[in-house]
Design a protein around this motif. Structure first.
Motif, PDB file in Angstrom:
ATOM      1  N   MET A   5     -10.154  -6.209 -16.708  1.00 33.85           N
ATOM      2  CA  MET A   5     -10.114  -7.489 -17.420  1.00 33.85           C
ATOM      3  C   MET A   5      -8.969  -7.513 -18.429  1.00 33.85           C
ATOM      4  SD  MET A   5     -12.568  -9.684 -16.531  1.00 33.85           S
ATOM      5  CE  MET A   5     -12.942 -10.651 -17.993  1.00 33.85           C
ATOM      6  N   GLN A   6      -8.646  -6.372 -19.009  1.00 35.19           N
ATOM      7  CA  GLN A   6      -7.597  -6.296 -20.021  1.00 35.19           C
ATOM      8  C   GLN A   6      -6.188  -6.235 -19.406  1.00 35.19           C
ATOM      9  OE1 GLN A   6      -8.423  -2.896 -22.468  1.00 35.19           O
ATOM     10  NE2 GLN A   6     -10.443  -3.626 -23.113  1.00 35.19           N
ATOM     11  N   LYS A   7      -6.026  -5.484 -18.290  1.00 31.38           N
ATOM     12  CA  LYS A   7      -4.693  -5.151 -17.818  1.00 31.38           C
ATOM     13  C   LYS A   7      -4.271  -5.847 -16.527  1.00 31.38           C
ATOM     14  CE  LYS A   7      -3.157  -0.974 -18.284  1.00 31.38           C
ATOM     15  NZ  LYS A   7      -2.198  -1.154 -19.378  1.00 31.38           N
ATOM     16  N   ALA A   8      -5.197  -6.430 -15.775  1.00 29.20           N
ATOM     17  CA  ALA A   8      -4.837  -7.009 -14.477  1.00 29.20           C
ATOM     18  C   ALA A   8      -3.875  -8.181 -14.641  1.00 29.20           C
ATOM     19  CB  ALA A   8      -6.089  -7.446 -13.735  1.00 29.20           C
ATOM     20  N   GLN A   9      -2.918  -8.264 -13.735  1.00 31.69           N
ATOM     21  CA  GLN A   9      -1.963  -9.379 -13.729  1.00 31.69           C
ATOM     22  C   GLN A   9      -2.413 -10.478 -12.767  1.00 31.69           C
ATOM     23  OE1 GLN A   9       2.260  -8.349 -13.546  1.00 31.69           O
ATOM     24  NE2 GLN A   9       2.593  -9.966 -12.038  1.00 31.69           N
ATOM     25  N   SER A  10      -2.923 -10.078 -11.633  1.00 30.32           N
ATOM     26  CA  SER A  10      -3.383 -11.041 -10.625  1.00 30.32           C
ATOM     27  C   SER A  10      -4.709 -11.664 -11.042  1.00 30.32           C
ATOM     28  CB  SER A  10      -3.543 -10.342  -9.272  1.00 30.32           C
ATOM     29  OG  SER A  10      -4.228 -11.166  -8.350  1.00 30.32           O
ATOM     30  N   ALA A  11      -4.822 -12.966 -10.811  1.00 32.08           N
ATOM     31  CA  ALA A  11      -6.065 -13.662 -11.153  1.00 32.08           C
ATOM     32  C   ALA A  11      -7.236 -13.152 -10.313  1.00 32.08           C
ATOM     33  CB  ALA A  11      -5.893 -15.166 -10.958  1.00 32.08           C
ATOM     34  N   SER A  12      -6.983 -12.851  -9.057  1.00 32.89           N
ATOM     35  CA  SER A  12      -8.061 -12.372  -8.180  1.00 32.89           C
ATOM     36  C   SER A  12      -8.541 -10.985  -8.607  1.00 32.89           C
ATOM     37  CB  SER A  12      -7.584 -12.332  -6.722  1.00 32.89           C
ATOM     38  OG  SER A  12      -6.448 -11.488  -6.578  1.00 32.89           O
ATOM     39  N   VAL A  13      -7.611 -10.134  -9.069  1.00 35.05           N
ATOM     40  CA  VAL A  13      -7.993  -8.811  -9.546  1.00 35.05           C
ATOM     41  C   VAL A  13      -8.788  -8.922 -10.846  1.00 35.05           C
ATOM     42  CG1 VAL A  13      -7.140  -6.580 -10.387  1.00 35.05           C
ATOM     43  CG2 VAL A  13      -6.035  -7.696  -8.444  1.00 35.05           C
TER      44      VAL A  13
ATOM     45  N   MET B 297     -11.156   0.668  -6.438  1.00 32.68           N
ATOM     46  CA  MET B 297     -12.341  -0.134  -6.157  1.00 32.68           C
ATOM     47  C   MET B 297     -12.799   0.037  -4.702  1.00 32.68           C
ATOM     48  SD  MET B 297     -13.440  -1.810  -8.824  1.00 32.68           S
ATOM     49  CE  MET B 297     -13.114  -0.294  -9.719  1.00 32.68           C
ATOM     50  N   VAL B 298     -11.853   0.026  -3.783  1.00 37.36           N
ATOM     51  CA  VAL B 298     -12.199   0.189  -2.362  1.00 37.36           C
ATOM     52  C   VAL B 298     -12.804   1.571  -2.120  1.00 37.36           C
ATOM     53  CG1 VAL B 298     -11.241   0.419  -0.037  1.00 37.36           C
ATOM     54  CG2 VAL B 298     -10.509  -1.473  -1.504  1.00 37.36           C
TER      55      VAL B 298
ATOM     56  N   VAL C 288     -25.251  -6.007  -1.746  1.00 39.03           N
ATOM     57  CA  VAL C 288     -24.321  -6.394  -2.811  1.00 39.03           C
ATOM     58  C   VAL C 288     -23.117  -5.455  -2.827  1.00 39.03           C
ATOM     59  CG1 VAL C 288     -24.061  -6.773  -5.297  1.00 39.03           C
ATOM     60  CG2 VAL C 288     -26.225  -7.328  -4.172  1.00 39.03           C
ATOM     61  N   ILE C 289     -23.377  -4.156  -2.670  1.00 39.69           N
ATOM     62  CA  ILE C 289     -22.299  -3.173  -2.644  1.00 39.69           C
ATOM     63  C   ILE C 289     -21.381  -3.429  -1.447  1.00 39.69           C
ATOM     64  CG2 ILE C 289     -21.747  -0.711  -2.556  1.00 39.69           C
ATOM     65  CD1 ILE C 289     -23.153  -1.550  -5.098  1.00 39.69           C
TER      66      ILE C 289
ATOM     67  N   LEU D 100     -17.342  -4.308  -1.434  1.00 43.71           N
ATOM     68  CA  LEU D 100     -16.363  -3.563  -0.653  1.00 43.71           C
ATOM     69  C   LEU D 100     -15.491  -4.515   0.176  1.00 43.71           C
ATOM     70  CD1 LEU D 100     -15.074  -1.016   0.520  1.00 43.71           C
ATOM     71  CD2 LEU D 100     -17.011  -0.862   2.125  1.00 43.71           C
ATOM     72  N   GLU D 101     -16.109  -5.460   0.837  1.00 43.83           N
ATOM     73  CA  GLU D 101     -15.359  -6.408   1.665  1.00 43.83           C
ATOM     74  C   GLU D 101     -14.380  -7.222   0.821  1.00 43.83           C
ATOM     75  OE1 GLU D 101     -18.323  -8.681   3.634  1.00 43.83           O
ATOM     76  OE2 GLU D 101     -19.028  -7.009   4.888  1.00 43.83           O
ATOM     77  N   LYS D 102     -14.824  -7.645  -0.348  1.00 40.74           N
ATOM     78  CA  LYS D 102     -13.949  -8.432  -1.221  1.00 40.74           C
ATOM     79  C   LYS D 102     -12.799  -7.583  -1.761  1.00 40.74           C
ATOM     80  CE  LYS D 102     -14.150 -11.885  -4.910  1.00 40.74           C
ATOM     81  NZ  LYS D 102     -13.639 -12.940  -3.993  1.00 40.74           N
ATOM     82  N   ALA D 103     -13.090  -6.335  -2.116  1.00 41.17           N
ATOM     83  CA  ALA D 103     -12.053  -5.439  -2.623  1.00 41.17           C
ATOM     84  C   ALA D 103     -10.998  -5.176  -1.543  1.00 41.17           C
ATOM     85  CB  ALA D 103     -12.666  -4.128  -3.090  1.00 41.17           C
ATOM     86  N   GLN D 104     -11.452  -4.966  -0.320  1.00 41.89           N
ATOM     87  CA  GLN D 104     -10.512  -4.749   0.782  1.00 41.89           C
ATOM     88  C   GLN D 104      -9.613  -5.952   1.012  1.00 41.89           C
ATOM     89  OE1 GLN D 104     -13.482  -3.791   3.731  1.00 41.89           O
ATOM     90  NE2 GLN D 104     -13.125  -1.590   3.585  1.00 41.89           N
ATOM     91  N   ALA D 105     -10.192  -7.148   0.905  1.00 38.24           N
ATOM     92  CA  ALA D 105      -9.413  -8.374   1.111  1.00 38.24           C
ATOM     93  C   ALA D 105      -8.379  -8.566   0.006  1.00 38.24           C
ATOM     94  CB  ALA D 105     -10.344  -9.579   1.163  1.00 38.24           C
ATOM     95  N   ILE D 106      -8.752  -8.286  -1.243  1.00 42.12           N
ATOM     96  CA  ILE D 106      -7.808  -8.441  -2.355  1.00 42.12           C
ATOM     97  C   ILE D 106      -6.680  -7.416  -2.236  1.00 42.12           C
ATOM     98  CG2 ILE D 106      -7.552  -8.242  -4.855  1.00 42.12           C
ATOM     99  CD1 ILE D 106     -10.419  -9.284  -5.134  1.00 42.12           C
ATOM    100  N   LEU D 107      -7.036  -6.161  -1.896  1.00 43.53           N
ATOM    101  CA  LEU D 107      -6.001  -5.137  -1.747  1.00 43.53           C
ATOM    102  C   LEU D 107      -5.027  -5.493  -0.641  1.00 43.53           C
ATOM    103  CD1 LEU D 107      -4.867  -2.383  -2.517  1.00 43.53           C
ATOM    104  CD2 LEU D 107      -6.509  -1.330  -0.924  1.00 43.53           C
TER     105      LEU D 107
END
Length: 208
Positions: A91-99, A159-160, A192-193, A197-204
């Motif tokens: 929350m403090q360091k991410a540049q991308s809105a999705s991250v 995260m992945v 939920v987990i 995982l699926e969302k983290a993979q998509a963002i990466l």
């Protein structure tokens, strides 16, 4: 003769009155016995029923907890704590809105998950760790030195990897765990987990 029967009748009446009085006076001859009549038959004493014993509280059964339950509670709690801490860093360091959005979800979902795990562990008589393991602290230090898109990519890789391990851990608990509170938590939380995982993979994939 009539006088004799008259005296006899009076004596019988008096004896009847004394008998009724004695039966109605529980203080003299003990408590009165309840009676039941049925079909005009003479009153018969009712059979008294023995009181039912009160159920004793059930103590936690140590036999219901196996090694998988103990291992799961420890590792799942450490994973929750790590995801919450990493979420705060993201929350403090991410540049991308999705991250940044994903990092916020980690804080919210894993804080809730940790509380549910603590409740399950308490019911099973187990204790969950309350601090980050050394490898998680080292990951936090490494990521804190990064910035910009480099941070975002490395953060999502962590995260992945973390959620891949969590899916395996939670799946093992649902299959090999014994205590119903712990296996119930794992069964409820596993979907939920998997979504994380699926969302983290998509963002990466978008960041590469």
């Amino acid at each position: 003769m009539s006088k004799y029967f008259g005296k006899l009748g009076a004596a019988g009446a008096l004896a009847g009155i004394m008998l009724v009085s004695a039966c109605s006076d529980p203080g003299r001859h003990g408590p009165a016995t309840p009676f039941a009549t049925w079909g005009g038959m003479a009153p018969q004493p009712m059979a008294s029923e023995a009181p039912m014993p009160e159920p004793s509280p059930t103590a936690p059964d140590d036999a219901q907890v196996n090694a998988m339950d103990r291992q799961f509670v420890t590792k799942a709690s450490q994973a929750n704590l790590e995801e919450v801490a990493l979420g705060g860093l993201g929350m403090q360091k991410a540049q991308s809105a999705s991250v940044k959005e994903f990092a916020g979800m980690m804080q919210t979902d894993h804080s809730k998950s940790e509380q549910e795990l603590l409740n399950a562990a308490q019911e099973a008589g187990l204790t969950a760790p309350m601090e980050l393991p050394p490898d998680a602290k080292a990951t936090m230090q490494r990521l804190s030195k990064l910035s910009g898109m480099e941070f975002d990519r490395e953060f999502m890789k962590v995260m992945v990897k973390g959620h891949e391990k969590a899916v395996k851990l939670f799946t093992m608990e649902t299959e090999k765990g014994m205590h119903p509170a712990v296996t119930g938590y794992a069964t409820k939380t596993l979907p939920v987990i998997q979504q994380h995982l699926e969302k983290a993979q998509a963002i990466l994939a978008e960041l590469k």
